[in-house]
Design a protein around this motif. Structure first.
Motif, PDB file in Angstrom:
ATOM      1  N   ALA A  41      11.674 -13.849  -1.309  1.00  0.00           N
ATOM      2  CA  ALA A  41      11.372 -12.662  -2.099  1.00  0.00           C
ATOM      3  C   ALA A  41      12.585 -11.757  -2.259  1.00  0.00           C
ATOM      4  O   ALA A  41      12.714 -11.051  -3.267  1.00  0.00           O
ATOM      5  CB  ALA A  41      10.227 -11.882  -1.452  1.00  0.00           C
ATOM      6  N   VAL A  42      13.502 -11.797  -1.290  1.00  0.00           N
ATOM      7  CA  VAL A  42      14.651 -10.898  -1.320  1.00  0.00           C
ATOM      8  C   VAL A  42      15.848 -11.517  -2.022  1.00  0.00           C
ATOM      9  O   VAL A  42      16.540 -10.851  -2.802  1.00  0.00           O
ATOM     10  CB  VAL A  42      15.035 -10.486   0.122  1.00  0.00           C
ATOM     11  N   LYS A  71      16.774 -15.090  -7.490  1.00  0.00           N
ATOM     12  CA  LYS A  71      16.938 -14.306  -8.720  1.00  0.00           C
ATOM     13  C   LYS A  71      15.621 -13.728  -9.208  1.00  0.00           C
ATOM     14  O   LYS A  71      15.575 -12.614  -9.721  1.00  0.00           O
ATOM     15  CB  LYS A  71      17.573 -15.167  -9.816  1.00  0.00           C
ATOM     16  N   ASP A  72      14.552 -14.504  -9.098  1.00  0.00           N
ATOM     17  CA  ASP A  72      13.246 -14.008  -9.536  1.00  0.00           C
ATOM     18  C   ASP A  72      12.374 -13.622  -8.344  1.00  0.00           C
ATOM     19  O   ASP A  72      11.155 -13.621  -8.419  1.00  0.00           O
ATOM     20  CB  ASP A  72      12.519 -15.056 -10.389  1.00  0.00           C
ATOM     21  N   GLY A  73      13.031 -13.298  -7.221  1.00  0.00           N
ATOM     22  CA  GLY A  73      12.295 -12.905  -6.025  1.00  0.00           C
ATOM     23  C   GLY A  73      11.481 -11.646  -6.247  1.00  0.00           C
ATOM     24  O   GLY A  73      11.898 -10.719  -6.950  1.00  0.00           O
ATOM     25  N   SER A  74      10.307 -11.595  -5.622  1.00  0.00           N
ATOM     26  CA  SER A  74       9.373 -10.509  -5.894  1.00  0.00           C
ATOM     27  C   SER A  74       9.794  -9.181  -5.281  1.00  0.00           C
ATOM     28  O   SER A  74       9.253  -8.133  -5.646  1.00  0.00           O
ATOM     29  CB  SER A  74       7.982 -10.895  -5.362  1.00  0.00           C
ATOM     30  N   LEU A  75      10.740  -9.177  -4.325  1.00  0.00           N
ATOM     31  CA  LEU A  75      11.193  -7.933  -3.725  1.00  0.00           C
ATOM     32  C   LEU A  75      12.550  -7.502  -4.266  1.00  0.00           C
ATOM     33  O   LEU A  75      13.294  -6.770  -3.617  1.00  0.00           O
ATOM     34  CB  LEU A  75      11.268  -8.067  -2.198  1.00  0.00           C
ATOM     35  N   ARG A  76      12.850  -7.934  -5.487  1.00  0.00           N
ATOM     36  CA  ARG A  76      14.110  -7.546  -6.114  1.00  0.00           C
ATOM     37  C   ARG A  76      13.840  -6.713  -7.352  1.00  0.00           C
ATOM     38  O   ARG A  76      12.866  -6.919  -8.057  1.00  0.00           O
ATOM     39  CB  ARG A  76      14.930  -8.774  -6.494  1.00  0.00           C
ATOM     40  N   GLY A  77      14.725  -5.768  -7.616  1.00  0.00           N
ATOM     41  CA  GLY A  77      14.655  -5.014  -8.862  1.00  0.00           C
ATOM     42  C   GLY A  77      13.697  -3.835  -8.801  1.00  0.00           C
ATOM     43  O   GLY A  77      13.019  -3.589  -7.802  1.00  0.00           O
ATOM     44  N   ILE A 137       4.345  -8.747   2.383  1.00  0.00           N
ATOM     45  CA  ILE A 137       5.605  -9.413   2.738  1.00  0.00           C
ATOM     46  C   ILE A 137       6.580  -8.408   3.329  1.00  0.00           C
ATOM     47  O   ILE A 137       7.203  -8.639   4.372  1.00  0.00           O
ATOM     48  CB  ILE A 137       6.217 -10.106   1.508  1.00  0.00           C
ATOM     49  N   ALA A 138       6.725  -7.257   2.649  1.00  0.00           N
ATOM     50  CA  ALA A 138       7.623  -6.223   3.152  1.00  0.00           C
ATOM     51  C   ALA A 138       7.145  -5.703   4.504  1.00  0.00           C
ATOM     52  O   ALA A 138       7.949  -5.403   5.399  1.00  0.00           O
ATOM     53  CB  ALA A 138       7.718  -5.083   2.141  1.00  0.00           C
ATOM     54  N   HIS A 162      17.811 -24.031  -0.502  1.00  0.00           N
ATOM     55  CA  HIS A 162      16.620 -23.608  -1.230  1.00  0.00           C
ATOM     56  C   HIS A 162      16.920 -23.601  -2.720  1.00  0.00           C
ATOM     57  O   HIS A 162      18.005 -23.208  -3.138  1.00  0.00           O
ATOM     58  CB  HIS A 162      16.166 -22.223  -0.776  1.00  0.00           C
ATOM     59  N   ALA A 163      15.929 -23.998  -3.513  1.00  0.00           N
ATOM     60  CA  ALA A 163      16.076 -23.952  -4.968  1.00  0.00           C
ATOM     61  C   ALA A 163      16.139 -22.504  -5.437  1.00  0.00           C
ATOM     62  O   ALA A 163      15.601 -21.604  -4.778  1.00  0.00           O
ATOM     63  CB  ALA A 163      14.903 -24.662  -5.639  1.00  0.00           C
ATOM     64  N   GLU A 164      16.780 -22.267  -6.577  1.00  0.00           N
ATOM     65  CA  GLU A 164      16.904 -20.915  -7.118  1.00  0.00           C
ATOM     66  C   GLU A 164      15.637 -20.504  -7.848  1.00  0.00           C
ATOM     67  O   GLU A 164      15.649 -20.146  -9.018  1.00  0.00           O
ATOM     68  CB  GLU A 164      18.114 -20.839  -8.062  1.00  0.00           C
ATOM     69  N   ARG A 165      14.518 -20.577  -7.130  1.00  0.00           N
ATOM     70  CA  ARG A 165      13.250 -20.176  -7.741  1.00  0.00           C
ATOM     71  C   ARG A 165      12.265 -19.787  -6.660  1.00  0.00           C
ATOM     72  O   ARG A 165      12.185 -20.444  -5.629  1.00  0.00           O
ATOM     73  CB  ARG A 165      12.675 -21.320  -8.580  1.00  0.00           C
ATOM     74  N   ASP A 166      11.539 -18.697  -6.912  1.00  0.00           N
ATOM     75  CA  ASP A 166      10.502 -18.247  -5.985  1.00  0.00           C
ATOM     76  C   ASP A 166       9.148 -18.531  -6.618  1.00  0.00           C
ATOM     77  O   ASP A 166       8.785 -17.929  -7.615  1.00  0.00           O
ATOM     78  CB  ASP A 166      10.659 -16.744  -5.721  1.00  0.00           C
TER      79      ASP A 166
END
Length: 416
Positions: free
Chosen positions: A86-87, A90-96, A168-169, A266-270
């Motif tokens: 998530a962190v 690129k498309d992690g849910s805890l970014r942006g 998650i956080a 790890h692949a670059e995908r969440d």
């Protein structure tokens, strides 16, 4: 039959089964139950708790230590994997920017329980006795919260994504609290360098080096051979070294695998928490997680059996402190901080989510259970205070009923 088994493993109902069995056993035959929990498996072992045997202090590997300190490391590694994805991706849910409101709500969801717990403890005049348990009600059980959230909101409601981000956080914060505030002995920083060296070494030798040797080769021969020949073994060995280093460092060894997670390819995908798409992922981290998924469910079954065996006579003030921290402090903190982030800071809420969803999300997140039980076992020594605090963690499952009732009162429209 497959769907029933998948449901049981997916939502950790084996953990509930272990906890219920422990409750019944501890109240019907407490002596035999506690004999099992403290059963010595290896006297004068290289790891374990120091106990007196034949007048001599020796390390004893008990069944409780094996499950709580060794095998539960696999559970926390899986939780850390979700946080890491998530962190960092690129498309992690805890970014942006989209993650800011749930992250701020998470701060409230951790601060609120602590404030309620300590305030009530101080008002009752027992702060000195139970103060160490302040972190117990900060926990959120991801699996059960996700299950109850889907019951309340439906699978496609935007509050589900908000809840998962928050959970998650919350787990990330909980791991940090365990590491910093609940060491198992005198902290020896030198051993932490061993853990970091294991993580850095395995990343360099098994991850970076094959890719460097490949250069511009599209066939990626070195990486392919390393993946085929070495598979997960370098990371398993590094994990064992890191676990032992945490144990010797005085930090809780159940967190010992955390430094190794970022080193695993790890692949670059969440895909997201509990995403079915991850089952077909070919990267090593996801393959390792799915290989561990079933064993970890049985670890959780054993964890429930080892930790939830509390006699009902143990119910006392710490029970209600933990429960109040969860069912009052967490919804209050999430609602206030979420409102502040959405309205005052003008960060907004996810599209389709409104302010009246926040207290319901807070009640869903108040299911502490797994991590709350774990923190209770770490915060207090074995005895009546620990047992009472564990009962509060078990009672937090009742927040599911409160969340469902609140969802109906708030006229939440289920989506999907």
């Amino acid at each position: 039959m497959y769907r029933i088994w998948n449901f049981i493993t997916q939502y950790s109902l084996l953990l509930v089964g272990g906890a219920l069995a422990a409750l019944i056993w501890a109240n019907m035959a407490p002596d035999s139950y506690h004999h099992l929990v403290h059963l010595p498996l290896w006297i004068d072992a290289p790891i374990g708790l120091i106990e007196q045997h034949d007048g001599q202090p020796m390390r004893v590997l008990t069944l409780h230590f094996l499950i709580n300190d060794v095998l539960m490391a696999l559970f926390f590694a899986m939780a850390a994997k979700e946080v890491w994805e998530a962190v960092i991706l690129k498309d992690g849910s805890l970014r942006g920017r989209r993650a800011l409101t749930p992250l701020i709500a998470t701060l409230g969801g951790m601060a609120g329980p602590v404030l309620v717990y300590l305030t009530l403890a101080a008002s009752l005049g027992i702060l000195a006795e139970v103060g160490r348990g302040w972190a117990i009600p900060t926990a959120t059980d991801i699996a059960f919260s996700y299950l109850v959230g889907r019951i309340v909101f439906g699978a496609r409601h935007p509050a589900i994504g908000f809840l998962l981000l928050l959970a998650i956080a919350d787990d990330a914060g909980g791991l940090a609290i365990l590491a910093v505030f609940y060491p198992t002995g005198d902290v020896v920083p030198l051993w932490l360098l061993v853990s970091l060296a294991a993580a850095a070494g395995v990343w360099l030798l098994a991850n970076w080096l094959p890719r460097w040797l490949d250069g511009d080769d599209p066939a990626r021969g070195w990486s392919t051979r390393a993946r085929r020949v070495l598979a997960a073994w370098p990371y398993i060995i590094a994990g064992c070294i890191s676990w032992y280093a945490f144990y010797r460092a005085g930090l809780h060894p159940a967190l010992g695998l955390l430094p190794i997670i970022p080193a695993i390819p790890h692949a670059e995908r969440d895909f997201g928490v509990f995403a079915a798409d991850e089952a077909g992922a070919t990267d090593l981290l996801n393959r390792m997680e799915h290989a561990l998924k079933l064993p970890v469910q049985f670890v959780l079954l054993a964890f429930g059996l080892m930790n939830a065996g509390v006699e009902f006579s143990a119910i006392s003030a710490p029970t209600w402190l933990v429960l109040a921290g969860l069912v009052i402090g967490k919804p209050l903190g999430i609602t206030l901080f979420g409102w502040f982030a959405a309205n005052v800071l003008r960060l907004g809420l996810p599209e389709g989510m409104v302010l009246r969803d926040l207290p319901v999300v807070g009640l869903v997140a108040a299911i502490g259970f797994t991590v709350a039980l774990f923190v209770a076992a770490v915060a207090f020594p074995s005895g009546p205070v620990q047992d009472a605090a564990k009962m509060g963690a078990l009672f937090s499952l009742g927040s599911a009923v409160l969340a469902i009732a609140a969802g109906r009162m708030m006229r939440i429209t289920r989506q999907g």
